[in-house]
Design a protein around this motif. Structure first.
Motif, PDB file in Angstrom:
ATOM      1  N   ILE A 113     -12.914  -0.990  -9.536  1.00  0.00           N
ATOM      2  CA  ILE A 113     -12.419  -2.025  -8.905  1.00  0.00           C
ATOM      3  C   ILE A 113     -12.213  -3.493  -9.435  1.00  0.00           C
ATOM      4  N   SER A 114     -12.002  -3.232 -10.624  1.00  0.00           N
ATOM      5  CA  SER A 114     -11.955  -4.634 -11.393  1.00  0.00           C
ATOM      6  C   SER A 114     -10.631  -5.334 -10.839  1.00  0.00           C
ATOM      7  N   THR A 115     -10.642  -6.651 -10.262  1.00  0.00           N
ATOM      8  CA  THR A 115      -9.601  -7.500 -10.097  1.00  0.00           C
ATOM      9  C   THR A 115      -8.845  -8.057 -11.108  1.00  0.00           C
ATOM     10  N   GLU A 116      -9.497  -7.848 -12.397  1.00  0.00           N
ATOM     11  CA  GLU A 116      -8.788  -8.424 -13.654  1.00  0.00           C
ATOM     12  C   GLU A 116      -7.711  -7.323 -14.342  1.00  0.00           C
ATOM     13  N   HIS A 117      -7.779  -6.319 -13.768  1.00  0.00           N
ATOM     14  CA  HIS A 117      -7.143  -5.360 -14.479  1.00  0.00           C
ATOM     15  C   HIS A 117      -5.387  -5.695 -14.513  1.00  0.00           C
ATOM     16  N   ASP A 118      -4.957  -5.630 -15.541  1.00  0.00           N
ATOM     17  CA  ASP A 118      -3.436  -5.692 -15.536  1.00  0.00           C
ATOM     18  C   ASP A 118      -2.353  -4.701 -15.792  1.00  0.00           C
ATOM     19  N   GLU A 119      -1.811  -4.203 -14.735  1.00  0.00           N
ATOM     20  CA  GLU A 119      -0.949  -3.015 -14.720  1.00  0.00           C
ATOM     21  C   GLU A 119       0.260  -3.585 -14.539  1.00  0.00           C
ATOM     22  N   THR A 120       0.901  -4.891 -14.682  1.00  0.00           N
ATOM     23  CA  THR A 120       2.214  -5.375 -14.661  1.00  0.00           C
ATOM     24  C   THR A 120       3.162  -4.415 -15.549  1.00  0.00           C
ATOM     25  N   THR A 121       2.687  -3.980 -16.647  1.00  0.00           N
ATOM     26  CA  THR A 121       3.765  -3.249 -17.592  1.00  0.00           C
ATOM     27  C   THR A 121       3.433  -1.642 -17.571  1.00  0.00           C
ATOM     28  N   TYR A 122       2.454  -1.411 -16.856  1.00  0.00           N
ATOM     29  CA  TYR A 122       2.217   0.205 -16.754  1.00  0.00           C
ATOM     30  C   TYR A 122       3.520   0.939 -16.441  1.00  0.00           C
ATOM     31  N   ASP A 123       3.743   1.929 -16.922  1.00  0.00           N
ATOM     32  CA  ASP A 123       4.796   2.824 -16.827  1.00  0.00           C
ATOM     33  C   ASP A 123       4.408   3.765 -15.822  1.00  0.00           C
ATOM     34  N   PHE A 124       4.378   3.667 -14.427  1.00  0.00           N
ATOM     35  CA  PHE A 124       4.146   4.802 -13.471  1.00  0.00           C
ATOM     36  C   PHE A 124       5.040   5.718 -13.570  1.00  0.00           C
ATOM     37  N   SER A 125       4.776   7.098 -13.232  1.00  0.00           N
ATOM     38  CA  SER A 125       5.727   8.101 -13.046  1.00  0.00           C
ATOM     39  C   SER A 125       6.191   7.745 -11.748  1.00  0.00           C
ATOM     40  N   ASP A 126       7.462   8.298 -11.317  1.00  0.00           N
ATOM     41  CA  ASP A 126       8.240   8.293 -10.256  1.00  0.00           C
ATOM     42  C   ASP A 126       8.094   9.291  -9.054  1.00  0.00           C
ATOM     43  N   TYR A 127       7.899   8.260  -7.930  1.00  0.00           N
ATOM     44  CA  TYR A 127       7.963   9.354  -6.529  1.00  0.00           C
ATOM     45  C   TYR A 127       8.427   8.111  -5.473  1.00  0.00           C
ATOM     46  N   ASN A 183       0.691  -1.169   0.083  1.00  0.00           N
ATOM     47  CA  ASN A 183       0.066  -0.046   0.072  1.00  0.00           C
ATOM     48  C   ASN A 183       0.676   1.209   0.024  1.00  0.00           C
ATOM     49  N   VAL A 184       1.942   1.164   0.813  1.00  0.00           N
ATOM     50  CA  VAL A 184       2.907   2.331   0.802  1.00  0.00           C
ATOM     51  C   VAL A 184       3.297   2.689  -0.767  1.00  0.00           C
ATOM     52  N   ARG A 185       3.573   1.678  -1.554  1.00  0.00           N
ATOM     53  CA  ARG A 185       4.121   1.688  -2.944  1.00  0.00           C
ATOM     54  C   ARG A 185       2.957   2.254  -3.716  1.00  0.00           C
ATOM     55  N   ASP A 186       1.754   1.680  -3.613  1.00  0.00           N
ATOM     56  CA  ASP A 186       0.589   2.241  -4.379  1.00  0.00           C
ATOM     57  C   ASP A 186       0.493   3.586  -4.102  1.00  0.00           C
ATOM     58  N   SER A 187       0.534   4.088  -2.810  1.00  0.00           N
ATOM     59  CA  SER A 187       0.527   5.546  -2.613  1.00  0.00           C
ATOM     60  C   SER A 187       1.328   6.273  -3.223  1.00  0.00           C
ATOM     61  N   GLU A 188       2.776   5.857  -3.059  1.00  0.00           N
ATOM     62  CA  GLU A 188       3.853   6.442  -4.236  1.00  0.00           C
ATOM     63  C   GLU A 188       3.404   6.677  -5.454  1.00  0.00           C
ATOM     64  N   HIS A 189       2.810   5.503  -6.019  1.00  0.00           N
ATOM     65  CA  HIS A 189       2.625   5.816  -7.348  1.00  0.00           C
ATOM     66  C   HIS A 189       1.268   6.878  -7.690  1.00  0.00           C
ATOM     67  N   ILE A 190       0.518   6.774  -6.777  1.00  0.00           N
ATOM     68  CA  ILE A 190      -0.672   7.639  -7.139  1.00  0.00           C
ATOM     69  C   ILE A 190      -0.270   9.040  -6.745  1.00  0.00           C
ATOM     70  N   ILE A 191       0.641   9.580  -5.916  1.00  0.00           N
ATOM     71  CA  ILE A 191       1.239  10.746  -5.908  1.00  0.00           C
ATOM     72  C   ILE A 191       1.906  11.194  -6.939  1.00  0.00           C
ATOM     73  N   ALA A 192       2.922  10.091  -7.594  1.00  0.00           N
ATOM     74  CA  ALA A 192       3.615  10.347  -8.636  1.00  0.00           C
ATOM     75  C   ALA A 192       2.677  10.809  -9.968  1.00  0.00           C
ATOM     76  N   GLU A 193       1.478   9.917  -9.950  1.00  0.00           N
ATOM     77  CA  GLU A 193       0.714   9.993 -11.145  1.00  0.00           C
ATOM     78  C   GLU A 193      -0.085  11.430 -11.155  1.00  0.00           C
ATOM     79  N   LEU A 194      -0.683  11.577  -9.878  1.00  0.00           N
ATOM     80  CA  LEU A 194      -1.308  12.903  -9.849  1.00  0.00           C
ATOM     81  C   LEU A 194      -0.738  14.074  -9.989  1.00  0.00           C
ATOM     82  N   GLY A 195       0.754  14.082  -9.537  1.00  0.00           N
ATOM     83  CA  GLY A 195       1.756  14.989  -9.604  1.00  0.00           C
ATOM     84  C   GLY A 195       2.177  15.407 -11.054  1.00  0.00           C
ATOM     85  N   GLU A 196       2.556  14.485 -11.695  1.00  0.00           N
ATOM     86  CA  GLU A 196       3.050  14.639 -13.018  1.00  0.00           C
ATOM     87  C   GLU A 196       1.996  14.830 -14.122  1.00  0.00           C
ATOM     88  N   LYS A 197       0.568  14.233 -13.975  1.00  0.00           N
ATOM     89  CA  LYS A 197      -0.403  14.418 -14.787  1.00  0.00           C
ATOM     90  C   LYS A 197      -1.477  15.486 -14.655  1.00  0.00           C
TER      91      LYS A 197
END
Ligand code: 5AD
Ligand code: SF4
Length: 435
Positions: free
Chosen positions: A121-135, A15-29
Motif C-alpha cells: 500500500i505504499s503511496t510513494e510508489h511511482d508507476e508513471t512509466t510502467y508498461d501495463f498490458s492492454d484491456y 478506479n475503472v481504469r485501475d480495474s482494466e489494468h488489473i484485468i490486463a495484467e492478470l490476463g496476460e501474465k
C-alpha cells in the motif's frame, strides 16, 4: 485451462481504469480470464473507494457475500483506495482476505496475487512509466491516465492519503496509448487524473514533451483518427485563460467540462482549502459559456460541510442558479480519517444536511429538465457505443448527453447527426438525419 477472475469496481473513473489494468495484467501474465459470475471465480477482487463512509461499509458487506458464495479455494483480494487507507486492518478484520493492494500499487498485482496475506500500500510508489498490458471495457472509448495521485490539501478529501503525491505521466507514453486505442477502432479518449489541468507540475522518471495540460491537449489531438477528447477532472483554480482558449479552439476537445464547485460560499471554500472564491468560479464558468456557447458544465457539490450556515448554503444555491449545470453530483459531507475537516468542531447536524441536499437536488432537476427540453429540435453529433433493448442504440452527443435512436449494430462505433425529437430528464431521443 485459464483461471477465472471476478472484479467489482466501486468509485470513480480512475478506479475503472485501475480495474482494466488489473484485468490486463492478470490476463496476460497469470492466465486469468474475466467472468461476471462471482460463484465461478478462482479470484474475487473488489476495487474499493473511500471518498465517503458509504463505499467503505459496502466493502465489508460485499466481502461477507463473497465469503459465503465463493467456490471452494477461491481467493479474495481487496484493491483501491480503502485498501490504501485501511491496509492490513482489512486482513485483521477479515482473515479470509488473501491480499490487500493499494490504489498507488496497481502494477504490483501480479506480485501479490499468489502471496498469502500480502499487503502493498505504499503511496510513494511511482508507476508513471510502467508498461501495463492492454484491456478496455468499452470498445469505442478509451480511458487514459495522465497523472496519478493528488497534491491538493482539500480539507474534506482522503484521496491524497490514498493515492499519494501527484506525478504526471510523460506525454510520449500517453500519446502512444492513445494511438494504440485509436488503431483498434476507438474514436474517443477520456484523459484521467485527480487534477488534470495541473498536469506537468512534477514528473516521475520519464521525459515529457508536453509541459502543461494545454500542451498535452494539443499533442494528443494530433493523433490521426482520434475524433473526441474528454477529460476529468479539471480544478477550477487551474482553469487559466490559455487552457480555456485551447478548450474552445481545439475541434477535437468536446464541449463538455466537469468543474467541481464543492461549495458556493467563499468562506467555506477557504475552510475547504480549495484556493478559489465564488466569484472566480462564476467568472470561469461565464467565460467558458462565452467562448463555447453550447457547452455542458457539470459539477460536484458537498452540503453540510462543517460550519455551513444558511447563508453559505444560499451561496451554493445561487451558483446553481447562475451556472445552470447540466449534471450535478451532490453529496452530504462525510467525515474521513486523515483529513483536517474531520477534526472541525462545528459539524452540521444530519437533518439539516439532508434537507439542504433535497432542496439542492430538487432545484437542479428542474434546471436539468429545462436544459434537456431545450435540445428538442436541435441537431447533435452522436457517437454510438451501446445496443439497448427494443431495437435502440445509445450514444453520446459531443456535450456528453445520452442519446437513443432506433437502429442496429451497424451504428456502433459511428458518429452520426441526430435530430432530437424528445427528451426525458436523462436521455435524448431522435432520428438520424444523414448517413
Ligand atoms: N464527503 C462528501 N463528499 C466528498 N467528496 C470528496 N470527499 C468527500 C467527503 N469527505 C466528493 C467531492 C469530490 C467527489 C469525488 O466526492 O465532491 O469532488
Ligand atoms: Fe476515486 Fe476518490 Fe473513490 Fe479513490 S476515493 S476511488 S480516487 S473517488
Amino acid at each position: 485451462m485459464s483461471k477465472k477472475l471476478y472484479i467489482e469496481t466501486l468509485g470513480c473513473a480512475m478506479n475503472v481504469r485501475d480495474s482494466e489494468h488489473i484485468i490486463a495484467e492478470l490476463g496476460e501474465k497469470k492466465d486469468y480470464e474475466l467472468t461476471d459470475k462471482m460463484e465461478d471465480a478462482d479470484l474475487i477482487l473488489i476495487n474499493t473507494c473511500s471518498v465517503r463512509e458509504k463505499p467503505v461499509a459496502k466493502l465489508f458487506s460485499e466481502i461477507g457475500v463473497f465469503k459465503k458464495k465463493r467456490k471452494d479455494g477461491a481467493k479474495i483480494g481487496v484493491t483501491g483506495c480503502t485498501a490504501s487507507h485501511l491496509g492490513e486492518e482489512i486482513i485483521k478484520r477479515v482473515p479470509e482476505v488473501d491480499f490487500v493492494l493499494g490504489a498507488r500499487n496497481v502494477s504490483k498485482i501480479t506480485q501479490v496475487v499468489d502471496t498469502h496475506h500480502a499487503v502493498e500500500i505504499s503511496t510513494e510508489h511511482d508507476e508513471t512509466t510502467y508498461d501495463f498490458s492492454d484491456y478496455r471495457s468499452n470498445r469505442y472509448k478509451a480511458l487514459v491516465n495522465i497523472s496519478i495521485g493528488c497534491d491538493k490539501q482539500c480539507t474534506f478529501c482522503i484521496v491524497p492519503a490514498t493515492r499519494g503525491e501527484e506525478l504526471s505521466i510523460p506525454s510520449s507514453i500517453i500519446v502512444k496509448e492513445v494511438e494504440r486505442a485509436v488503431s483498434s477502432g476507438v474514436k474517443e479518449v477520456v484523459l484521467l487524473g485527480q487534477n488534470v489541468n495541473n498536469y506537468g507540475r512534477r514528473f516521475g522518471s520519464g521525459e515529457s514533451g508536453a509541459k502543461n495540460f494545454t500542451e498535452l491537449l494539443r499533442e494528443v489531438s494530433q493523433v490521426d483518427g482520434l475524433e473526441r477528447i474528454r477529460f476529468t477532472s479539471p480544478h477550477p483554480l487551474h482553469m487559466d485563460d490559455e487552457f480555456l482558449q485551447e478548450f474552445a479552439d481545439n475541434p477535437k476537445v468536446c464541449p463538455q467540462i466537469h468543474v467541481p464547485l464543492q461549495s458556493g460560499s467563499t468562506q467555506l471554500l477557504k475552510r475547504m482549502k480549495r484556493g478559489y472564491s465564488k466569484e472566480w468560479f462564476l467568472d470561469r464558468c461565464h467565460k467558458i459559456r462565452q467562448m463555447v456557447p453550447n457547452v455542458a458544465i457539470s459539477t460536484d457539490i458537498i452540503v453540510g460541510f462543517p460550519g455551513e450556515s444558511d447563508e453559505d448554503f444560499a451561496d451554493t444555491m445561487d451558483v446553481l442558479e447562475k451556472v445552470r449545470f447540466d449534471q450535478l453530483f451532490s453529496f452530504k459531507y462525510s467525515p474521513r480519517p486523515h483529513t483536517a475537516a474531520a477534526e472541525y468542531e462545528d459539524q452540521v447536524p444530519d437533518e439539516i444536511a439532508s434537507e439542504r441536499l433535497t432542496r439542492l437536488q430538487a432545484r437542479h432537476r428542474e434546471i436539468q429538465d429545462e436544459i434537456m427540453q431545450s435540445r428538442i429540435g436541435e441537431t447533435e453529433e452522436v457517437y454510438f457505443e451501446e445496443l439497448k433493448s427494443g431495437g435502440k442504440v445509445a450514444g453520446r452527443t459531443a456535450t456528453g448527453r445520452l442519446t437513443m435512436v432506433d437502429g442496429s449494430e451497424e451504428l456502433l462505433g459511428q458518429i452520426k447527426d441526430v435530430k432530437i425529437e424528445k427528451a426525458s430528464l436523462t436521455t435524448l431521443f431522435g432520428k438520424i438525419i444523414k448517413s
